[in-house]
Design an enzyme around this catalytic site. Structure first.
Site, PDB file in Angstrom:
ATOM      1  N   HIS A   1      43.795  58.041  35.991  1.00  0.00           N
ATOM      2  CA  HIS A   1      43.249  58.930  37.029  1.00  0.00           C
ATOM      3  C   HIS A   1      41.844  59.392  36.634  1.00  0.00           C
ATOM      4  O   HIS A   1      41.678  60.449  36.015  1.00  0.00           O
ATOM      5  CB  HIS A   1      44.199  60.123  37.195  1.00  0.00           C
ATOM      6  CG  HIS A   1      43.928  60.964  38.401  1.00  0.00           C
ATOM      7  ND1 HIS A   1      44.910  61.691  39.027  1.00  0.00           N
ATOM      8  CD2 HIS A   1      42.794  61.214  39.094  1.00  0.00           C
ATOM      9  CE1 HIS A   1      44.387  62.350  40.050  1.00  0.00           C
ATOM     10  NE2 HIS A   1      43.093  62.080  40.107  1.00  0.00           N
TER      11      HIS A   1
ATOM     12  N   HIS B   1      37.813  59.770  38.092  1.00  0.00           N
ATOM     13  CA  HIS B   1      36.827  59.683  39.182  1.00  0.00           C
ATOM     14  C   HIS B   1      35.498  59.253  38.581  1.00  0.00           C
ATOM     15  O   HIS B   1      34.785  60.069  37.991  1.00  0.00           O
ATOM     16  CB  HIS B   1      36.697  61.034  39.889  1.00  0.00           C
ATOM     17  CG  HIS B   1      37.975  61.458  40.562  1.00  0.00           C
ATOM     18  ND1 HIS B   1      38.270  61.103  41.858  1.00  0.00           N
ATOM     19  CD2 HIS B   1      39.035  62.162  40.108  1.00  0.00           C
ATOM     20  CE1 HIS B   1      39.468  61.594  42.181  1.00  0.00           C
ATOM     21  NE2 HIS B   1      39.957  62.239  41.136  1.00  0.00           N
TER      22      HIS B   1
ATOM     23  N   ARG C   1      33.065  58.076  40.335  1.00  0.00           N
ATOM     24  CA  ARG C   1      32.026  58.410  41.347  1.00  0.00           C
ATOM     25  C   ARG C   1      31.107  57.232  41.649  1.00  0.00           C
ATOM     26  O   ARG C   1      29.984  57.446  42.122  1.00  0.00           O
ATOM     27  CB  ARG C   1      31.163  59.601  40.885  1.00  0.00           C
ATOM     28  CG  ARG C   1      31.925  60.806  40.362  1.00  0.00           C
ATOM     29  CD  ARG C   1      32.688  61.510  41.437  1.00  0.00           C
ATOM     30  NE  ARG C   1      33.181  62.822  41.018  1.00  0.00           N
ATOM     31  CZ  ARG C   1      34.245  63.396  41.553  1.00  0.00           C
ATOM     32  NH1 ARG C   1      34.943  62.797  42.492  1.00  0.00           N
ATOM     33  NH2 ARG C   1      34.626  64.579  41.152  1.00  0.00           N
TER      34      ARG C   1
ATOM     35  N   ASP D   1      45.578  62.773  54.608  1.00  0.00           N
ATOM     36  CA  ASP D   1      46.755  63.639  54.606  1.00  0.00           C
ATOM     37  C   ASP D   1      47.924  62.992  55.346  1.00  0.00           C
ATOM     38  O   ASP D   1      48.014  63.042  56.571  1.00  0.00           O
ATOM     39  CB  ASP D   1      46.372  64.969  55.258  1.00  0.00           C
ATOM     40  CG  ASP D   1      47.499  65.983  55.169  1.00  0.00           C
ATOM     41  OD1 ASP D   1      48.584  65.627  54.667  1.00  0.00           O
ATOM     42  OD2 ASP D   1      47.285  67.122  55.610  1.00  0.00           O
TER      43      ASP D   1
ATOM     44  N   ASP E   1      42.650  63.090  35.092  1.00  0.00           N
ATOM     45  CA  ASP E   1      42.015  63.531  36.350  1.00  0.00           C
ATOM     46  C   ASP E   1      40.572  63.958  36.073  1.00  0.00           C
ATOM     47  O   ASP E   1      40.133  65.037  36.488  1.00  0.00           O
ATOM     48  CB  ASP E   1      42.796  64.657  37.045  1.00  0.00           C
ATOM     49  CG  ASP E   1      42.137  65.031  38.385  1.00  0.00           C
ATOM     50  OD1 ASP E   1      41.527  64.150  39.005  1.00  0.00           O
ATOM     51  OD2 ASP E   1      42.231  66.206  38.789  1.00  0.00           O
TER      52      ASP E   1
HETATM   53 ZN   LIG Z   1      41.712  63.364  41.005  1.00  0.00          ZN
END
Ligand SMILES: [Zn+2]
Length: 453
Positions: A59, A61, A63, A149, A306
């Site tokens: 996990h 990011h 970017r 969502d 994360d």
């Molecule tokens: Zn995340």
């Protein structure tokens, strides 16, 4: 001849000291350390330091493409290497987002150009276009994140998402964030006159997580479609997953715990504000304890960082609610975990299981997650004697100030290798000189007591 021979290392799951040899990017030899002469291009004297498989972080990011001021594959992967992570799964909220095969291919090209660690990609699966999932695996995705969502969508949408993901042969990963519920909770906090940090802290609650889990398990079990529950953060969610795993023992569902919810609490958010602003928000002590218990008893399956970097100015807006949420955690991942292991909070074998073996298995990453002959030479040598203070900013990430700043931690990587290539060495930006010269035994650690495997 070996390319590398790492001599006299301690391994997490074996007694005594070991030699590990590397050739052609793979582990070619694992033997009890005996001082025997073996031809090797480069030698490293581990002097009893701990040698671990590089962590597999599912996990991250990065970017990239799209947000170079926050991070890219170059900076994220160097931060990973510095934090003992040799495999990352890059998340799809890029620009363009990885919600189709073409965008995944584009991200893959960026990763190939810039990444110093093994980078895999997570595609974004949109509720409005489940058929766009097709072709993502061939483009390079190893998993799918539900990108929007899904909790506002009807059962037909849920069914087609699960079925398309199953057909594609990829696990479908869920976030337990129900937008409508979140807005409701936030308004309720505001109406009660709560402070801005409390409004955010109460914006997603345990009920949202628990209700979402109840929807995922029965469908995953019925369809036999693999699913992952990301970012479990509350005690109720842990108990719900425990209960669901009992009710649906054949459900192919795994659950993720993230660093922030294991090492930070709501109190850190209250004190530090934006630096500790993450989504879902940080929780209480009781939740943190429940997550650890869940990791020990198999309710939760693995740990991820994360890593979610933002530029300083995005974290420092006048109003807390306008500040970007997310914490850059990659560079402190191994020190946080090894420090906790050293304090006896969990064992080294737990660390290997939760941060190496399990994520490699769940996401089908062959050659990753273990030290064994024939495996990728993804290795991290960590210093378990010295303590060091976490600096306010990371060395490699572009992410803003970390909420871990000022903590004294042990277990910092001395060098990190990915597929036989040195990608981090302490003391120099890429560390090649330091590690090629070998690590002098006198600066290394003596074997220490107090490590639980
Ligand atoms: Zn995340």
């Amino acid at each position: 001849m070996l390319d590398w021979l790492i001599e006299g290392a301690r391994l997490a799951d074996r007694d005594g000291l070991w030699d590990v040899g590397v050739a052609g990017g793979r582990i070619a030899l694992v033997r009890p350390s005996c001082g025997r002469e073996t031809a090797a291009g480069r030698r490293v004297f581990a002097a009893g330091r701990l040698l671990l498989p590089g962590l597999v972080d599912a996990h991250v990011h990065t970017r990239d493409p799209g947000y170079p001021w926050k991070e890219d594959f170059g900076t994220a992967s160097r931060a990973a290497a510095a934090g003992g992570v040799t495999t990352i799964l890059a998340m799809p909220n890029t620009n363009p987002p990885m919600t189709g095969a073409a965008a995944i291919q584009m991200a893959r090209r960026e990763a190939e150009k810039k990444s110093v660690v093994s980078s895999f990609l997570v595609g974004g699966a949109c509720a409005s276009r489940p058929q766009a999932i097709r072709g993502m695996k061939a483009a390079g995705a190893v998993a799918l994140d539900v990108y929007d969502d899904l909790f506002g969508a009807g059962t037909e949408t849920w069914l087609s998402m699960f079925l398309e993901a199953k057909k594609e042969g990829l696990p479908l990963c869920f976030y337990l964030m129900d937008g409508a519920m979140e807005r409701f909770c936030r308004e309720r906090q505001r109406a009660r006159g709560k402070a801005p940090w409390e409004v955010i802290a109460g914006a997603t609650d345990a009920e949202t997580e628990a209700a979402s889990i109840a929807r995922i398990f029965p469908l995953a079990a019925y369809l036999q479609a693999p699913a992952v529950i990301r970012m479990v953060s509350t005690k109720k969610a842990v108990e719900m997953i425990r209960c669901m795993k009992r009710l649906y023992p054949d459900a192919p569902v795994c659950a993720e715990a993230c660093l922030s919810y294991l090492f930070l609490t709501r109190e850190d958010f209250r004190r530090q504000g934006a630096a500790a602003h993450v989504h879902p928000p940080l929780r209480g002590e009781e939740d943190v304890r429940a997550l650890w218990e869940g990791l020990f008893d198999g309710t939760l399956d693995y740990i991820a960082s994360d890593h979610a970097p933002h530029a300083q100015e995005e974290k420092e807006r006048p109003k807390l609610e306008d500040c970007a949420s997310g914490i850059a955690g990659l560079e402190v991942m191994l020190p946080l975990l090894l420090d906790a292991a050293k304090r006896g909070e969990f064992g080294l074998s737990d660390l290997i299981r939760l941060c190496c073996e399990a994520p490699a298995r769940i996401y089908g990453l062959s050659g990753k997650g273990a030290i064994g002959e024939g495996m990728d030479a993804d290795l991290v040598l960590a210093d378990w004697n010295g303590e060091r203070t976490v600096p306010a900013r990371g060395r490699f990430t572009r992410g803003a100030a970390t909420p871990y700043a000022g903590r004294r931690l042990t277990g910092w990587p001395v060098f990190t290798m990915c597929r036989g290539r040195l990608v981090f060495g302490d003391g120099t930006p890429d560390g090649v000189e330091a590690a090629e010269a070998g690590l002098p035994p006198e600066s290394g650690g003596k074997e220490e007591e107090g490590w639980k495997s």
